[in-house]
Scaffold this motif. Structure first.
Motif, mmCIF file in Angstrom:
data_model
loop_
_atom_site.group_PDB
_atom_site.id
_atom_site.type_symbol
_atom_site.label_atom_id
_atom_site.label_comp_id
_atom_site.label_asym_id
_atom_site.label_seq_id
_atom_site.Cartn_x
_atom_site.Cartn_y
_atom_site.Cartn_z
ATOM 1 N N LEU A 72 0.845 -1.189 0.000
ATOM 2 C CA LEU A 72 0.000 0.000 0.000
ATOM 3 C C LEU A 72 0.880 1.238 0.000
ATOM 4 O O LEU A 72 1.971 1.241 0.584
ATOM 5 C CB LEU A 72 -0.902 0.024 1.239
ATOM 6 C CG LEU A 72 -1.761 -1.214 1.543
ATOM 7 C CD1 LEU A 72 -2.583 -0.983 2.803
ATOM 8 C CD2 LEU A 72 -2.669 -1.549 0.381
ATOM 9 N N ALA A 73 0.408 2.296 -0.638
ATOM 10 C CA ALA A 73 1.075 3.605 -0.585
ATOM 11 C C ALA A 73 0.123 4.562 0.118
ATOM 12 O O ALA A 73 -1.097 4.476 -0.054
ATOM 13 C CB ALA A 73 1.377 4.095 -1.994
ATOM 14 N N THR A 74 0.693 5.431 0.929
ATOM 15 C CA THR A 74 -0.148 6.367 1.674
ATOM 16 C C THR A 74 0.477 7.754 1.714
ATOM 17 O O THR A 74 1.705 7.896 1.718
ATOM 18 C CB THR A 74 -0.399 5.875 3.116
ATOM 19 O OG1 THR A 74 -1.206 6.827 3.800
ATOM 20 C CG2 THR A 74 0.895 5.678 3.879
ATOM 21 N N SER A 75 -0.375 8.757 1.756
ATOM 22 C CA SER A 75 0.104 10.137 1.874
ATOM 23 C C SER A 75 0.415 10.482 3.333
ATOM 24 O O SER A 75 0.956 11.551 3.614
ATOM 25 C CB SER A 75 -0.949 11.106 1.317
ATOM 26 O OG SER A 75 -2.194 10.910 1.971
ATOM 27 N N LEU A 76 0.079 9.581 4.254
ATOM 28 C CA LEU A 76 0.364 9.813 5.677
ATOM 29 C C LEU A 76 1.804 9.441 5.992
ATOM 30 O O LEU A 76 2.336 8.473 5.443
ATOM 31 C CB LEU A 76 -0.571 8.961 6.546
ATOM 32 C CG LEU A 76 -2.082 9.133 6.339
ATOM 33 C CD1 LEU A 76 -2.831 8.097 7.169
ATOM 34 C CD2 LEU A 76 -2.506 10.548 6.727
ATOM 35 N N GLU A 77 2.411 10.179 6.900
ATOM 36 C CA GLU A 77 3.761 9.825 7.336
ATOM 37 C C GLU A 77 3.692 8.600 8.242
ATOM 38 O O GLU A 77 2.658 8.324 8.865
ATOM 39 C CB GLU A 77 4.426 11.010 8.029
ATOM 40 C CG GLU A 77 4.686 12.149 7.066
ATOM 41 C CD GLU A 77 5.836 13.054 7.484
ATOM 42 O OE1 GLU A 77 6.499 12.759 8.500
ATOM 43 O OE2 GLU A 77 6.066 14.060 6.787
ATOM 44 N N ILE A 97 11.266 1.513 8.413
ATOM 45 C CA ILE A 97 10.734 2.840 8.739
ATOM 46 C C ILE A 97 11.652 3.976 8.281
ATOM 47 O O ILE A 97 11.183 5.079 7.985
ATOM 48 C CB ILE A 97 10.435 2.950 10.250
ATOM 49 C CG1 ILE A 97 9.456 4.101 10.501
ATOM 50 C CG2 ILE A 97 11.702 3.051 11.068
ATOM 51 C CD1 ILE A 97 8.710 4.005 11.797
ATOM 52 N N SER A 98 12.964 3.708 8.153
ATOM 53 C CA SER A 98 13.873 4.764 7.688
ATOM 54 C C SER A 98 13.562 5.159 6.248
ATOM 55 O O SER A 98 13.907 6.249 5.803
ATOM 56 C CB SER A 98 15.331 4.300 7.802
ATOM 57 O OG SER A 98 15.547 3.169 6.990
ATOM 58 N N THR A 114 3.803 2.048 2.715
ATOM 59 C CA THR A 114 4.924 2.970 2.512
ATOM 60 C C THR A 114 4.406 4.365 2.214
ATOM 61 O O THR A 114 3.524 4.559 1.365
ATOM 62 C CB THR A 114 5.812 2.493 1.344
ATOM 63 O OG1 THR A 114 6.274 1.166 1.623
ATOM 64 C CG2 THR A 114 7.019 3.414 1.165
ATOM 65 N N THR A 115 4.988 5.327 2.910
ATOM 66 C CA THR A 115 4.626 6.730 2.688
ATOM 67 C C THR A 115 5.111 7.184 1.310
ATOM 68 O O THR A 115 6.206 6.805 0.873
ATOM 69 C CB THR A 115 5.267 7.610 3.780
ATOM 70 O OG1 THR A 115 4.766 7.178 5.045
ATOM 71 C CG2 THR A 115 4.928 9.076 3.587
#
Length: 432
Positions: A72-77, A97-98, A114-115
């Motif tokens: 999944l891709a997300t605009s959230l950090e 997470i890095s 992943t952001t």
């Protein structure tokens, strides 16, 4: 509202029906119940575009392939994604997470989230990234157009780089300059061949081949673990032999993996029935292309840090390599002996390997033998140390030696005991 959504989904399905010539939409993703909860968590501020499926799972859904990874891709950090998921008691692991990646686990299903990001700098192995809220920027940093297709939970496709069209037409296209993409991560050389043999309907783009040849030594910068992980994915592909039937692909792959001396066996593998091919796992296919009676496989295993279990499987094949050329090897009595001494899995490995490596394979019915192995009851040696003690033997070397002698005689006698001979043997020798 629901009616409106259903109309959109219906139109999307019809679009893909016309596009792919069959009913291949992203329904398989929409039907994942756990995904509904993940999407609900990450979209909870009322927005419907905080998160989308991306990459392999979308590509596979469109092609009707089995989905074995959920990205999944997300605009959230990452911190915000973690907070929202934790609020709903969804387990989260900081898997990368890095680089903006966390893994959410729900009902044993893993979602790599992943952001959105863009690359700031790369060294051929790793990238320094910067988070972004721009979906097009995220798409632009990916490797191939067919991996830059996004879908929301309602089946709406976001395709900024025309990846759907490339997928339909069988075009494996790097995003932007092939050389730049390769230099960002040299593993993309192997990924290119994986996607090419799986999806391509065209010849190689010579600019791509030129860039790969120019940068082939960059793979030396990639860890052997990553290379092996990518190789295992390649070995899963149904039409694997195409990798070697194409001159350019073969030349480059044999440069990377010179141990693939017996790739011709894949041509025989291709001709097997679907039922029989399903019996082979990735490691047995690997054995087909590297194994003979020598111990050369040991270097390959050492280089790529192969597990002890796989090493043992390869060793079993190497030790029995010459025996599988003998007709007697395929007698039920010998197969039963192998099952007893080595186990069913090791025996199946030998039968399956020999199907593609033995020129006389047509002299036996391998499917019949496999069925025999699967249904065969493993013989159980009826004599124990306790039994020998009852007949005057004491614990120690003599007892162990006698037990071994009796077992060998039992195996030789087709797993049965000649009682007269057995009783006589107990009366012989020193029991102490």
């Amino acid at each position: 509202m629901k009616k409106k959504i259903k109309n959109i989904i219906s139109k999307t399905d019809n679009f893909f029906y016309k596009f792919f010539g069959s009913d291949k939409s992203v329904k398989s993703l929409q039907n994942i119940q756990e995904a509904e909860k993940i999407f609900s968590c990450l979209n909870q501020d009322g927005k419907e575009d905080n998160v989308r499926f991306v990459g392999g799972c979308v590509r596979k859904a469109l092609c009707g392939d089995e989905i074995d990874d959920l990205d999944l891709a997300t605009s959230l950090e990452p911190s915000e994604s973690k907070r929202r998921l934790a609020k709903e008691n969804i387990r989260v692991i900081d898997s990368g997470i890095s680089h903006g990646t966390i893994t959410a686990i729900l009902n044993n299903k893993k979602f790599e989230i992943t952001t959105l990001r863009k690359d700031i700098s790369t060294d051929g192995r790793h990238a320094e990234v910067e988070f972004t809220s721009n979906w097009k920027n995220d798409a632009a940093r990916r490797d191939f157009t067919i991996n830059a297709i996004y879908s929301d939970l309602e089946g709406r496709i976001f395709d900024p780089l025309n990846g759907v069209s490339d997928l339909k037409n069988g075009i494996i296209k790097f995003i932007g300059s092939p050389e730049e993409r390769i230099k960002e991560d040299y593993l993309r050389i192997l990924r290119y061949f994986r996607f090419f043999i799986q999806y391509s309907k065209t010849e190689h783009d010579q600019d791509v081949i030129k860039s790969i040849r120019k940068n082939i030594n960059g793979l030396n910068k990639i860890s052997n673990e990553r290379i092996f992980h990518e190789l295992i994915k390649i070995l899963r592909i149904e039409n694997l032999y195409n990798l070697f039937s194409n001159t350019e692909s073969k030349e480059i792959i044999l440069n990377v993996f010179p141990q693939f001396k017996y790739y011709e066996r894949l041509e025989i593998f291709n001709d097997l029935s679907n039922k029989l091919r399903c019996e082979y796992d990735n490691y047995l296919i690997l054995a087909l292309i590297i194994m003979d009676e020598s111990n050369d496989y040991e270097y390959f295993c050492h280089k790529y840090k192969v597990s002890n279990n796989i090493k043992d499987r390869f060793k079993n094949i190497a030790l029995n390599f010459n025996d599988i050329k003998n007709k007697k090897f395929y007698l039920n009595s010998n197969i039963r002996k192998l099952i007893y001494l080595s186990g069913k899995n090791s025996t199946l490995d030998l039968l399956l390997f020999s199907t593609c490596a033995n020129n006389k394979r047509k002299n036996f019915d391998v499917e019949e033998l496999i069925a025999y192995v699967q249904n065969c009851k493993v013989p159980k040696f009826p004599i124990s140390g306790e039994y020998l003690k009852e007949h005057g033997y004491k614990t120690g070397e003599v007892l162990g030696k006698k037990l071994k002698e009796l077992e060998e005689e039992w195996i030789k006698n087709n797993f049965s005991i000649d009682e007269k001979k057995f009783k006589k043997s107990l009366d012989k020798g020193d029991h102490n």
